[in-house]
Design a protein around this motif. Structure first.
Motif, short mmCIF file in Angstrom:
data_model
loop_
_atom_site.label_atom_id
_atom_site.label_comp_id
_atom_site.label_asym_id
_atom_site.label_seq_id
_atom_site.Cartn_x
_atom_site.Cartn_y
_atom_site.Cartn_z
N GLN A 66 8.10 -4.47 15.73
CA GLN A 66 8.85 -5.71 15.52
C GLN A 66 7.90 -6.79 14.97
O GLN A 66 8.24 -7.51 14.04
CB GLN A 66 9.48 -6.16 16.83
N GLU A 67 6.71 -6.89 15.54
CA GLU A 67 5.72 -7.86 15.05
C GLU A 67 5.33 -7.55 13.61
O GLU A 67 5.29 -8.43 12.76
CB GLU A 67 4.45 -7.81 15.90
N PHE A 68 5.02 -6.30 13.38
CA PHE A 68 4.50 -5.90 12.08
C PHE A 68 5.53 -6.06 10.97
O PHE A 68 5.20 -6.33 9.83
CB PHE A 68 4.03 -4.44 12.16
N MET A 69 6.81 -5.91 11.30
CA MET A 69 7.86 -5.97 10.29
C MET A 69 8.32 -7.38 9.98
O MET A 69 8.92 -7.62 8.94
CB MET A 69 9.08 -5.16 10.73
N ALA A 70 8.11 -8.33 10.87
CA ALA A 70 8.60 -9.70 10.65
C ALA A 70 8.01 -10.24 9.34
O ALA A 70 6.79 -10.32 9.20
CB ALA A 70 8.23 -10.59 11.82
N PRO A 71 8.87 -10.60 8.38
CA PRO A 71 8.38 -10.99 7.06
C PRO A 71 7.52 -12.26 7.06
O PRO A 71 6.66 -12.42 6.21
CB PRO A 71 9.65 -11.19 6.23
N LYS A 126 10.40 -1.52 7.22
CA LYS A 126 10.44 -2.85 6.60
C LYS A 126 11.80 -3.08 5.93
O LYS A 126 12.41 -4.14 6.07
CB LYS A 126 9.31 -2.97 5.58
N GLU A 127 12.27 -2.06 5.21
CA GLU A 127 13.57 -2.18 4.54
C GLU A 127 14.68 -2.41 5.55
O GLU A 127 15.53 -3.26 5.38
CB GLU A 127 13.82 -0.92 3.70
N ARG A 128 14.66 -1.65 6.64
CA ARG A 128 15.71 -1.80 7.66
C ARG A 128 15.60 -3.16 8.36
O ARG A 128 16.61 -3.81 8.63
CB ARG A 128 15.62 -0.67 8.69
N PHE A 129 14.38 -3.60 8.63
CA PHE A 129 14.18 -4.90 9.27
C PHE A 129 14.77 -6.00 8.40
O PHE A 129 15.48 -6.88 8.89
CB PHE A 129 12.69 -5.15 9.50
N LEU A 130 14.47 -5.96 7.11
CA LEU A 130 14.97 -7.00 6.21
C LEU A 130 16.49 -6.94 6.05
O LEU A 130 17.16 -7.96 6.00
CB LEU A 130 14.29 -6.88 4.84
N ARG A 131 17.03 -5.74 5.99
CA ARG A 131 18.48 -5.57 5.82
C ARG A 131 19.25 -6.03 7.05
O ARG A 131 20.27 -6.69 6.95
CB ARG A 131 18.79 -4.10 5.51
N GLU A 132 18.74 -5.70 8.24
CA GLU A 132 19.47 -5.98 9.48
C GLU A 132 18.97 -7.22 10.21
O GLU A 132 19.54 -7.60 11.22
CB GLU A 132 19.40 -4.76 10.41
N GLY A 133 17.91 -7.83 9.72
CA GLY A 133 17.39 -9.03 10.36
C GLY A 133 16.64 -8.76 11.66
O GLY A 133 16.41 -9.65 12.45
N GLY A 134 16.25 -7.54 11.89
CA GLY A 134 15.51 -7.17 13.10
C GLY A 134 15.66 -5.69 13.35
O GLY A 134 16.34 -4.98 12.62
#
Length: 147
Positions: A66-71, A126-134
């Motif tokens: 979660q930390e690593f993916m936060a843009p 990263k793609e999923r984090f950006l698409r779903e907001g978390g």
């Protein structure tokens, strides 16, 4: 965890003492000209050192993803007396994989296939984090076991 990180701009990740060439790896990752050296006979980053870095205990904790993916969040990696930031990690993975491919290593059939797995997993996360907001708790539990 998302709420805790909402206002953060950077975090520091202590990766442990220097080991397996991590001091040189992190210094080289922080050197912009190192990633341009793919055309040489030697990779600019040690594939073994990078692989050892990617299997450190830090990566196995689910909140880390979660930390690593936060843009908006930059992760500073510290190990021994060296450091680099998370923006350099993807480039280092790409550079080493490019070298291994160019040097005719069969990545899938070698000890370095874990580097390819990590790169693919990080891109998908990263793609999923950006698409779903978390990333949801169940997804983090599954993904934290990706190595």
């Amino acid at each position: 965890m998302r709420d805790v990180l909402a206002n953060a701009r950077w975090v520091v990740a202590w990766m442990g003492p220097a080991a397996d060439g991590s001091d040189k790896l992190l210094r080289d990752m922080d050197n912009p000209s190192a990633s341009d050296a793919v055309t040489g006979d030697q990779p600019p980053f040690s594939p073994r050192a990078l692989q050892a870095f990617m299997v450190r205990e830090w990566w196995g904790r689910m909140w880390i993803l979660q930390e690593f993916m936060a843009p908006q969040l930059m992760v500073w990696f510290l190990s021994g007396h060296s450091y680099t930031h998370s923006y350099n990690l993807g480039g280092a993975l790409d550079t080493v994989l490019s070298y291994l491919d160019r040097a005719s290593y069969y990545i899938v059939d070698t000890e370095f296939r874990d580097l390819l797995t990590w790169r693919v997993n990080l891109l998908l996360l990263k793609e999923r984090f950006l698409r779903e907001g978390g990333l949801g708790m169940m997804y983090l539990l599954e993904a934290s076991d990706c190595h």
